[in-house]
Each structure stands twice: as C-alpha cells, then as structure tokens.
Design an enzyme around this catalytic site. Structure first.
Site, PDB file in Angstrom:
ATOM      1  N   GLN A  64      -5.059 -34.576 -17.196  1.00 51.25           N
ATOM      2  CA  GLN A  64      -6.055 -35.453 -17.811  1.00 51.25           C
ATOM      3  C   GLN A  64      -6.556 -34.865 -19.123  1.00 51.25           C
ATOM      4  O   GLN A  64      -6.075 -35.217 -20.180  1.00 51.25           O
ATOM      5  CB  GLN A  64      -7.197 -35.703 -16.828  1.00 51.25           C
ATOM      6  CG  GLN A  64      -6.724 -36.441 -15.582  1.00 51.25           C
ATOM      7  CD  GLN A  64      -7.834 -36.693 -14.591  1.00 51.25           C
ATOM      8  OE1 GLN A  64      -8.966 -36.977 -14.952  1.00 51.25           O
ATOM      9  NE2 GLN A  64      -7.512 -36.581 -13.316  1.00 51.25           N
ATOM     10  N   ASP A  65      -7.543 -33.955 -19.073  1.00 50.12           N
ATOM     11  CA  ASP A  65      -7.960 -33.279 -20.297  1.00 50.12           C
ATOM     12  C   ASP A  65      -8.007 -31.783 -20.026  1.00 50.12           C
ATOM     13  O   ASP A  65      -7.895 -31.342 -18.889  1.00 50.12           O
ATOM     14  CB  ASP A  65      -9.279 -33.826 -20.847  1.00 50.12           C
ATOM     15  CG  ASP A  65     -10.447 -33.678 -19.895  1.00 50.12           C
ATOM     16  OD1 ASP A  65     -10.226 -33.299 -18.733  1.00 50.12           O
ATOM     17  OD2 ASP A  65     -11.584 -33.932 -20.316  1.00 50.12           O
ATOM     18  N   PRO A  66      -8.146 -30.964 -21.073  1.00 45.53           N
ATOM     19  CA  PRO A  66      -8.049 -29.517 -20.890  1.00 45.53           C
ATOM     20  C   PRO A  66      -9.172 -28.957 -20.017  1.00 45.53           C
ATOM     21  O   PRO A  66     -10.243 -29.553 -19.871  1.00 45.53           O
ATOM     22  CB  PRO A  66      -8.153 -28.974 -22.327  1.00 45.53           C
ATOM     23  CG  PRO A  66      -7.779 -30.119 -23.204  1.00 45.53           C
ATOM     24  CD  PRO A  66      -8.251 -31.342 -22.493  1.00 45.53           C
ATOM     25  N   VAL A 125      -5.381 -36.336 -22.745  1.00 41.09           N
ATOM     26  CA  VAL A 125      -6.349 -36.038 -23.806  1.00 41.09           C
ATOM     27  C   VAL A 125      -6.193 -34.560 -24.131  1.00 41.09           C
ATOM     28  O   VAL A 125      -6.189 -33.728 -23.222  1.00 41.09           O
ATOM     29  CB  VAL A 125      -7.787 -36.356 -23.357  1.00 41.09           C
ATOM     30  CG1 VAL A 125      -8.798 -35.946 -24.415  1.00 41.09           C
ATOM     31  CG2 VAL A 125      -7.930 -37.845 -23.031  1.00 41.09           C
ATOM     32  N   ASN A 136     -14.043 -34.803 -20.115  1.00 40.73           N
ATOM     33  CA  ASN A 136     -13.842 -36.155 -20.661  1.00 40.73           C
ATOM     34  C   ASN A 136     -14.644 -36.445 -21.926  1.00 40.73           C
ATOM     35  O   ASN A 136     -14.707 -37.602 -22.357  1.00 40.73           O
ATOM     36  CB  ASN A 136     -14.160 -37.232 -19.615  1.00 40.73           C
ATOM     37  CG  ASN A 136     -13.342 -37.070 -18.355  1.00 40.73           C
ATOM     38  OD1 ASN A 136     -12.166 -36.721 -18.410  1.00 40.73           O
ATOM     39  ND2 ASN A 136     -13.967 -37.304 -17.206  1.00 40.73           N
TER      40      ASN A 136
END
Length: 239
Positions: A64-66, A125, A136
């Site tokens: 998803q995101d880091p 992302v 997020n």
C-alpha cells in the site's frame, strides 16, 4: 527529460512523468519534503523499479504505502533497511514462508535477494509522512495513477506475470490485470489484524514457484541471506 530510473522502466513510465497529474504530485512532494520528514528519502522513492527492471519482472508483491517509522522505508513494499526492526507484517510473511516452504527466517527485513530474481516489491503509493498515525498521508495525490500504469504495462507484456495481492487495497487492483494471460494470487493481508483470516496457510510462495515452473521460468529462491549489506539502491529523484 533526464532519466531518473536507470533501466528499461524509464521508457515504460516516462510518458506518465510528462502528464499534469505527475507535475501536481511533484509540486506536492517538494512542499512535503521541505516541511515534513518523508519516507523514504527522495533518493530512494523509485528503488523498486531500480532493483527489478521491467523486462525481468516475474512476480509482483503489491503493498500500500511505505512504512512510516524512522529509518525503515527504502522504496520497496514490505522490505526494510538492515539494522531496523522487522515490522509485524513482515514477521508474519516470514512465518508463512517457513510454514509453506520450510525457509528459515532471518534477522533482517531486507528483501533485495527477492528483487534481484525478478520480484517487484511495489507499493501503490510511494511516499508517506514519517511518524505516528501518518499512514496514507500521501494517498490520493497521484502516486496511484503512476503505479496503476506500471501494473497495466506489466499485465500487457507478452511474458506472464504473477501478481501477489494481499489485503483489500491490493486486491482492488485486479481490475488492472488481464487475468487471462497473467496469474493472480490473493489472500488477506499479513498484518496482525488480518493474518489469521486467511493469510496464514495461503501458501503464496510455493504457489508462485509452481506457476513459474509451469511457465518455464526459474522458481524464486525465497531463502534470504543471513547477512546483508546495503547496496547502492538508487540515485533517482522526483524530477
């Protein structure tokens, strides 16, 4: 435009960098990097692409995101730099890997050995604010358009790709994938919140290798080295 991904991903993605959404994203990132601590640092945003060239991708593990704790993120999904604590999701990935293939866990979370064999460790992302409750924070600013394009380009390649989609966010990307020509493995996310709802026991690693063998490809050696050093991961920036 001067290339800032230094392999065959550049001609694949360069048209995206010319589009208005990416110019907006770049302006947003300039402001964010000036005023906040952002993960990863700007020189490692595109590490996933640097590590695994377009023509060499056999498997995609979509995140998803880091990670947004200091010193962890370095541009690849689920991977962390050596010397940092292994995050709970990766601990669970290692547990499933051991149960699935008998692979012994290691004391680091640096997944470059997988990337070198054709496993693209891609987040949807690519940046996030560092800190507590910052997950997020860069969602919806343009990264998704870029990474969706990367997924679509891989899906359209003549050579099939195995897409590993863990969790609802990753599984929502199946609409970008031609499932007639590629292979998709889906399960709940390895997070402690969901791992016991079907991630454990899903056997994604053996299923991936069975699929690769059926395609005439070399299986992935999922056993990570016990000792690692940080390579020169990337020299890219956000031009």
């Amino acid at each position: 435009m001067k290339p800032f991904i230094h392999n065959d991903w550049w001609p694949v993605l360069e048209p995206e960098f010319e589009k208005p959404y990416y110019q907006e994203l770049r302006r947003f990132l300039v402001e964010e990097y000036q005023h906040y601590r952002i993960d990863p640092d700007m020189y490692h945003i595109f590490t996933a692409f640097e590590w695994t060239p377009f023509s060499q991708v056999k498997v995609v593990i979509l995140g998803q995101d880091p990670y947004h704790n200091p010193g962890q993120a370095h541009g690849c999904s689920f991977s962390v730099l050596p010397g940092t604590e292994i995050p709970p999701s990766l601990v669970n990935i290692y547990k499933e890997l051991q149960d699935d293939l008998g692979v012994q866990p290691v004391q680091h979370g640096y997944l470059k050995h997988w990337a070198d064999q054709g496993v693209l460790l891609l987040n949807s992302v690519l940046t996030v604010r560092d800190g507590i409750k910052t997950a997020n924070t860069h969602r919806g600013h343009g990264w998704e358009q870029l990474t969706d394009s990367a997924i679509e380009k891989l899906s359209a390649r003549p050579e099939p790709v195995i897409f590993i989609l863990w969790g609802s966010a990753a599984r929502s990307k199946i609409k970008l994938i031609d499932t007639q020509t590629n292979i998709v493995l889906q399960s709940p996310h390895p997070s402690p919140l969901s791992a016991y709802r079907g991630f454990f026991g899903s056997k994604p690693f053996s299923k991936t290798n069975i699929a690769l063998t059926s395609l005439g490809e070399t299986p992935i050696d999922w056993q990570l080295p016990q000792q690692v050093t940080i390579s020169d991961e990337s020299t890219s920036d956000t031009h």
